[in-house]
Design a protein around this motif. Structure first.
Motif, short mmCIF file in Angstrom:
data_model
loop_
_atom_site.label_atom_id
_atom_site.label_comp_id
_atom_site.label_asym_id
_atom_site.label_seq_id
_atom_site.Cartn_x
_atom_site.Cartn_y
_atom_site.Cartn_z
N LYS A 1 -31.53 131.36 178.79
CA LYS A 1 -32.74 130.88 178.11
C LYS A 1 -32.65 131.05 176.60
CE LYS A 1 -35.90 131.68 181.99
NZ LYS A 1 -37.07 132.44 182.49
N LEU A 2 -31.86 132.02 176.15
CA LEU A 2 -31.75 132.27 174.71
C LEU A 2 -30.58 131.54 174.06
CD1 LEU A 2 -32.65 136.04 174.14
CD2 LEU A 2 -33.91 134.03 173.40
N LEU A 3 -29.72 130.95 174.88
CA LEU A 3 -28.60 130.19 174.32
C LEU A 3 -29.02 128.76 174.03
CD1 LEU A 3 -25.58 131.32 176.53
CD2 LEU A 3 -25.68 131.50 174.05
N ARG A 4 -28.50 128.21 172.98
CA ARG A 4 -28.73 126.79 172.71
C ARG A 4 -28.01 125.95 173.74
NH1 ARG A 4 -24.33 124.14 170.86
NH2 ARG A 4 -22.73 125.22 169.65
N PRO A 5 -28.39 124.70 173.92
CA PRO A 5 -27.62 123.83 174.82
C PRO A 5 -26.15 123.82 174.41
CG PRO A 5 -29.67 122.78 174.19
CD PRO A 5 -29.57 124.01 173.35
N ASP A 6 -25.28 123.99 175.37
CA ASP A 6 -23.83 124.06 175.15
C ASP A 6 -23.37 125.34 174.46
OD1 ASP A 6 -23.40 121.51 176.30
OD2 ASP A 6 -23.95 120.55 174.42
N GLY A 7 -24.25 126.34 174.36
CA GLY A 7 -23.85 127.62 173.79
C GLY A 7 -22.93 128.38 174.74
N TRP A 8 -22.29 129.44 174.21
CA TRP A 8 -21.27 130.18 174.96
C TRP A 8 -21.75 131.58 175.34
CZ3 TRP A 8 -20.17 126.98 170.85
CH2 TRP A 8 -19.22 125.95 171.07
N LEU A 9 -21.39 131.99 176.55
CA LEU A 9 -21.58 133.37 177.00
C LEU A 9 -20.20 133.93 177.32
CD1 LEU A 9 -23.27 135.80 177.89
CD2 LEU A 9 -23.56 134.69 180.12
N ILE A 10 -19.84 135.02 176.65
CA ILE A 10 -18.52 135.62 176.80
C ILE A 10 -18.69 136.98 177.47
CG2 ILE A 10 -16.50 136.48 175.58
CD1 ILE A 10 -17.02 134.39 173.42
N VAL A 11 -18.01 137.17 178.61
CA VAL A 11 -18.16 138.39 179.39
C VAL A 11 -16.82 139.13 179.46
CG1 VAL A 11 -20.06 137.39 180.71
CG2 VAL A 11 -17.72 137.20 181.59
N GLY A 12 -16.83 140.29 180.13
CA GLY A 12 -15.64 141.12 180.18
C GLY A 12 -14.58 140.62 181.14
N HIS A 13 -13.39 141.21 181.05
CA HIS A 13 -12.23 140.71 181.78
C HIS A 13 -12.39 140.81 183.30
CE1 HIS A 13 -11.44 145.06 181.53
NE2 HIS A 13 -10.73 144.91 182.63
N SER A 14 -13.25 141.71 183.77
CA SER A 14 -13.43 141.86 185.22
C SER A 14 -14.76 141.28 185.70
CB SER A 14 -13.35 143.34 185.62
OG SER A 14 -14.38 144.08 184.98
N GLU A 15 -15.41 140.49 184.86
CA GLU A 15 -16.72 139.93 185.19
C GLU A 15 -16.63 138.42 185.36
OE1 GLU A 15 -19.38 143.16 182.67
OE2 GLU A 15 -18.46 141.47 181.63
N THR A 16 -17.47 137.86 186.23
CA THR A 16 -17.50 136.42 186.43
C THR A 16 -18.94 135.94 186.56
OG1 THR A 16 -17.46 136.49 188.86
CG2 THR A 16 -15.33 136.55 187.73
N LEU A 17 -19.12 134.64 186.38
CA LEU A 17 -20.43 134.01 186.58
C LEU A 17 -20.32 132.92 187.65
CD1 LEU A 17 -21.72 133.50 182.90
CD2 LEU A 17 -21.91 135.52 184.36
N LEU A 18 -19.46 133.14 188.61
CA LEU A 18 -19.20 132.09 189.60
C LEU A 18 -20.43 131.78 190.43
CD1 LEU A 18 -15.61 133.08 190.79
CD2 LEU A 18 -16.30 131.37 189.09
N ASP A 19 -21.40 132.69 190.48
CA ASP A 19 -22.64 132.43 191.23
C ASP A 19 -23.70 131.77 190.36
OD1 ASP A 19 -22.93 134.65 189.65
OD2 ASP A 19 -24.23 135.72 191.04
N GLN A 20 -23.33 131.41 189.14
CA GLN A 20 -24.29 130.79 188.22
C GLN A 20 -23.79 129.42 187.76
OE1 GLN A 20 -27.26 132.09 187.44
NE2 GLN A 20 -26.89 133.90 188.70
N GLN A 21 -23.19 128.67 188.69
CA GLN A 21 -22.58 127.39 188.32
C GLN A 21 -23.60 126.34 187.93
OE1 GLN A 21 -19.80 126.20 191.35
NE2 GLN A 21 -18.78 128.17 191.39
N ALA A 22 -24.86 126.54 188.28
CA ALA A 22 -25.89 125.59 187.85
C ALA A 22 -26.24 125.79 186.38
CB ALA A 22 -27.16 125.76 188.71
N LEU A 23 -25.91 126.96 185.83
CA LEU A 23 -26.25 127.27 184.44
C LEU A 23 -25.05 127.22 183.51
CD1 LEU A 23 -28.66 130.33 184.95
CD2 LEU A 23 -29.29 127.97 184.43
N PHE A 24 -23.88 127.62 184.01
CA PHE A 24 -22.70 127.76 183.15
C PHE A 24 -21.47 127.15 183.80
CE2 PHE A 24 -25.44 131.25 181.77
CZ PHE A 24 -25.31 131.20 180.40
#
Length: 285
Positions: free
Chosen positions: A249-272
């Motif tokens: 919600k705080l990222l602009r459209p097409d903004g980037w979220l960078i996470v750690g080497h052992s983290e994933t967002l695979l359950d958030q494919q509708a958002l990222f």
């Protein structure tokens, strides 16, 4: 507060304190409710080691008494010390270098080509003692020749108030600076008797603030990039899901979220969508 379980006397190299399994479960639950950090049974020794220092300073002999203090009306200052002690701070300059390469080669280039406002907002969420936001600042300074003409700001936040103060001071011992190339160290830091001090050019880009990611965020977007690296590994899945949605919600459209080497967002494919090694781009609104 706890069951009448017989206390187990624990001696781990610094005196004995009554420390029971119920004490550990109570402390773990309190930390989870406050910060979202999950402590499994394997962390019992760590909890004892870190909090036994607090008991010594307070002249206490039982963890049960310490638990009562934390949630008493008189325990406000100690609760802050408790939060700081229980927070894990592991960081270094340019940790996971590929993220900073991506920031320079892709994010900055995209902003230069697409942005007419020359606005850049980056959030280092879980900044620890400041090495990450200073690495971001050096990357911007090295790759945006006309940065002084940009409206560029970096927000650096952490739960641990001691770490926030260290980051704001911008003073690092020589051994911590080993991950900074000599050319960058000489360009952006001033040697002192205590180590190396970040210069004004870097410090003016960064605002350090204490912030609990589970609480309301008094910050304004939109952000172009959010770094939240090696933070969510301490959270359970519901907390991670909630946090990622709030970041989106705080990222602009097409903004980037960078996470750690052992983290994933695979359950958030509708958002990222994945666009690099643990680098995700928000799907445009």
């Amino acid at each position: 507060m706890k069951s009448a379980e017989q206390a187990v006397q624990v001696d781990r190299g610094g005196g004995e304190f009554a420390f029971t399994s119920d004490d550990f479960r109570y402390i773990a639950d309190l930390l989870y409710r406050h910060s979202g950090i999950v402590l499994g049974p394997s962390k019992e020794s760590m909890v004892y080691a870190r909090l036994s220092r607090r008991l010594r300073e307070l002249g206490m002999t039982r963890f049960e008494d310490y638990c009562y203090l934390l949630e008493s009306d008189a325990g406000g200052d100690e609760f802050l010390a408790f939060s700081n002690v229980m927070t894990t701070n592991l960081t270094r300059f340019f940790r996971e270098q590929h993220h900073f390469d991506y920031l320079a080669d892709t994010v900055v280039r995209t902003q230069r080509e697409a942005s007419t406002s020359r606005r850049m907002r980056i959030w280092s969420a879980g900044c620890s003692s400041g090495e990450e936001p200073y690495s971001i600042a050096m990357t911007l300074c090295d790759n945006v020749p006309d940065l002084e003409r940009w409206d560029a700001k970096i927000l650096a936040t952490d739960l641990d108030t001691n770490m926030v103060m260290r980051g704001s001071d911008g003073l690092y011992p020589a051994d911590v600076m080993q991950d900074v190339p000599d050319s960058r160290r000489d360009k952006y830091f001033t040697p002192t008797n205590e180590g190396f001090k970040a210069n004004d050019r870097l410090r003016q880009l960064i605002t350090f603030k204490p912030l609990n990611l589970l609480h309301p965020w008094p910050v304004k977007g939109p952000f172009d990039v959010i770094f939240c690296r090696n933070v969510m590994i301490y959270f359970d899945n519901p907390t991670k899901t909630q946090l990622v949605r709030r970041f989106a919600k705080l990222l602009r459209p097409d903004g980037w979220l960078i996470v750690g080497h052992s983290e994933t967002l695979l359950d958030q494919q509708a958002l990222f969508k994945l666009c690099g090694r643990t680098i995700y781009r928000k799907i445009g609104d």
